[in-house]
Design a protein around this motif. Structure first.
Motif, short mmCIF file in Angstrom:
data_model
loop_
_atom_site.label_atom_id
_atom_site.label_comp_id
_atom_site.label_asym_id
_atom_site.label_seq_id
_atom_site.Cartn_x
_atom_site.Cartn_y
_atom_site.Cartn_z
N SER A 47 0.82 -1.21 0.00
CA SER A 47 0.00 0.00 0.00
C SER A 47 0.85 1.26 0.00
CB SER A 47 -0.93 0.01 1.21
OG SER A 47 -0.16 0.14 2.40
N GLY A 48 2.17 1.10 0.23
CA GLY A 48 3.06 2.25 0.24
C GLY A 48 3.14 2.98 1.57
N LEU A 49 2.51 2.43 2.60
CA LEU A 49 2.56 3.07 3.91
C LEU A 49 3.97 3.05 4.48
CD1 LEU A 49 -0.58 1.55 5.68
CD2 LEU A 49 -0.28 3.88 4.87
N PRO A 50 4.33 4.10 5.21
CA PRO A 50 5.63 4.09 5.89
C PRO A 50 5.63 3.07 7.03
CG PRO A 50 4.52 6.21 6.20
CD PRO A 50 3.64 5.37 5.35
N THR A 51 6.81 2.69 7.45
CA THR A 51 6.97 1.66 8.47
C THR A 51 6.22 1.98 9.76
OG1 THR A 51 9.13 1.14 7.56
CG2 THR A 51 8.69 0.35 9.77
N ASP A 52 6.28 3.24 10.20
CA ASP A 52 5.62 3.60 11.46
C ASP A 52 4.10 3.44 11.37
OD1 ASP A 52 5.58 5.84 9.72
OD2 ASP A 52 5.30 7.21 11.41
N GLN A 53 3.52 3.71 10.21
CA GLN A 53 2.08 3.53 10.05
C GLN A 53 1.71 2.05 9.99
OE1 GLN A 53 0.47 5.86 6.87
NE2 GLN A 53 1.15 7.78 7.77
N ILE A 54 2.54 1.24 9.35
CA ILE A 54 2.32 -0.21 9.34
C ILE A 54 2.36 -0.72 10.78
CG2 ILE A 54 3.28 -2.43 8.66
CD1 ILE A 54 4.29 -1.02 6.08
N ALA A 55 3.33 -0.25 11.54
CA ALA A 55 3.47 -0.67 12.94
C ALA A 55 2.21 -0.34 13.73
CB ALA A 55 4.69 0.00 13.57
N ARG A 56 1.69 0.86 13.57
CA ARG A 56 0.46 1.25 14.29
C ARG A 56 -0.73 0.39 13.87
NH1 ARG A 56 2.57 6.50 13.93
NH2 ARG A 56 1.45 6.96 12.02
N ARG A 57 -0.86 0.14 12.57
CA ARG A 57 -1.99 -0.67 12.07
C ARG A 57 -1.96 -2.08 12.62
NH1 ARG A 57 -3.11 0.16 5.74
NH2 ARG A 57 -4.81 -1.22 6.28
N LEU A 58 -0.74 -2.63 12.82
CA LEU A 58 -0.60 -4.01 13.27
C LEU A 58 -0.29 -4.12 14.76
CD1 LEU A 58 1.39 -5.39 10.21
CD2 LEU A 58 -1.07 -5.54 10.66
N SER A 59 -0.31 -3.00 15.46
CA SER A 59 -0.01 -2.96 16.90
C SER A 59 1.36 -3.58 17.21
CB SER A 59 -1.11 -3.66 17.71
OG SER A 59 -2.34 -3.03 17.50
N LEU A 60 2.35 -3.17 16.45
CA LEU A 60 3.72 -3.63 16.64
C LEU A 60 4.62 -2.40 16.76
CD1 LEU A 60 3.86 -6.32 13.81
CD2 LEU A 60 3.70 -6.76 16.27
N SER A 61 5.84 -2.60 17.23
CA SER A 61 6.80 -1.51 17.24
C SER A 61 7.38 -1.34 15.84
CB SER A 61 7.92 -1.78 18.24
OG SER A 61 8.80 -2.76 17.74
N GLY A 62 7.86 -0.14 15.58
CA GLY A 62 8.49 0.11 14.29
C GLY A 62 9.69 -0.79 14.06
N ALA A 63 10.44 -1.06 15.11
CA ALA A 63 11.62 -1.92 15.00
C ALA A 63 11.22 -3.34 14.61
CB ALA A 63 12.40 -1.93 16.31
N THR A 64 10.12 -3.82 15.15
CA THR A 64 9.64 -5.17 14.82
C THR A 64 9.25 -5.24 13.35
OG1 THR A 64 8.90 -5.55 17.07
CG2 THR A 64 7.91 -6.93 15.36
N VAL A 65 8.56 -4.23 12.87
CA VAL A 65 8.16 -4.20 11.46
C VAL A 65 9.40 -4.16 10.57
CG1 VAL A 65 7.01 -2.82 9.67
CG2 VAL A 65 5.92 -3.14 11.90
N ARG A 66 10.38 -3.33 10.92
CA ARG A 66 11.61 -3.26 10.13
C ARG A 66 12.33 -4.60 10.12
NH1 ARG A 66 11.49 1.76 12.41
NH2 ARG A 66 12.84 1.18 14.16
N ASN A 67 12.36 -5.29 11.25
CA ASN A 67 13.01 -6.60 11.31
C ASN A 67 12.33 -7.61 10.39
OD1 ASN A 67 15.03 -5.85 13.09
ND2 ASN A 67 13.89 -6.50 14.90
#
Length: 61
Positions: free
Chosen positions: A14-34
């Motif tokens: 969808s092109g969302l930035p990592t921090d927005q993906i993290a919020r949508r999935l209730s995860l930390s940004g670091a977890t999404v990046r990993n």
């Protein structure tokens, strides 16, 4: 590919930035990046959009 890695790639399409993906999935940004880093490495992509395309073309998403 693990389920959570696939989830991250689907969200990345969808092109969302990592921090927005993290919020949508209730995860930390670091977890999404990993997860994204792991997925990118596994499919041999250059970036997360490329990884999502490769994974979708292979039928993993």
């Amino acid at each position: 590919m693990r389920s959570r890695e696939a989830d991250m790639l689907r969200e990345s399409e969808s092109g969302l930035p990592t921090d927005q993906i993290a919020r949508r999935l209730s995860l930390s940004g670091a977890t999404v990046r990993n997860y994204l880093s792991n997925a990118i490495s596994k499919v041999g992509a250059h970036n997360r959009i490329d990884a999502a395309r490769i994974a979708r073309d292979a039928g993993w998403l």
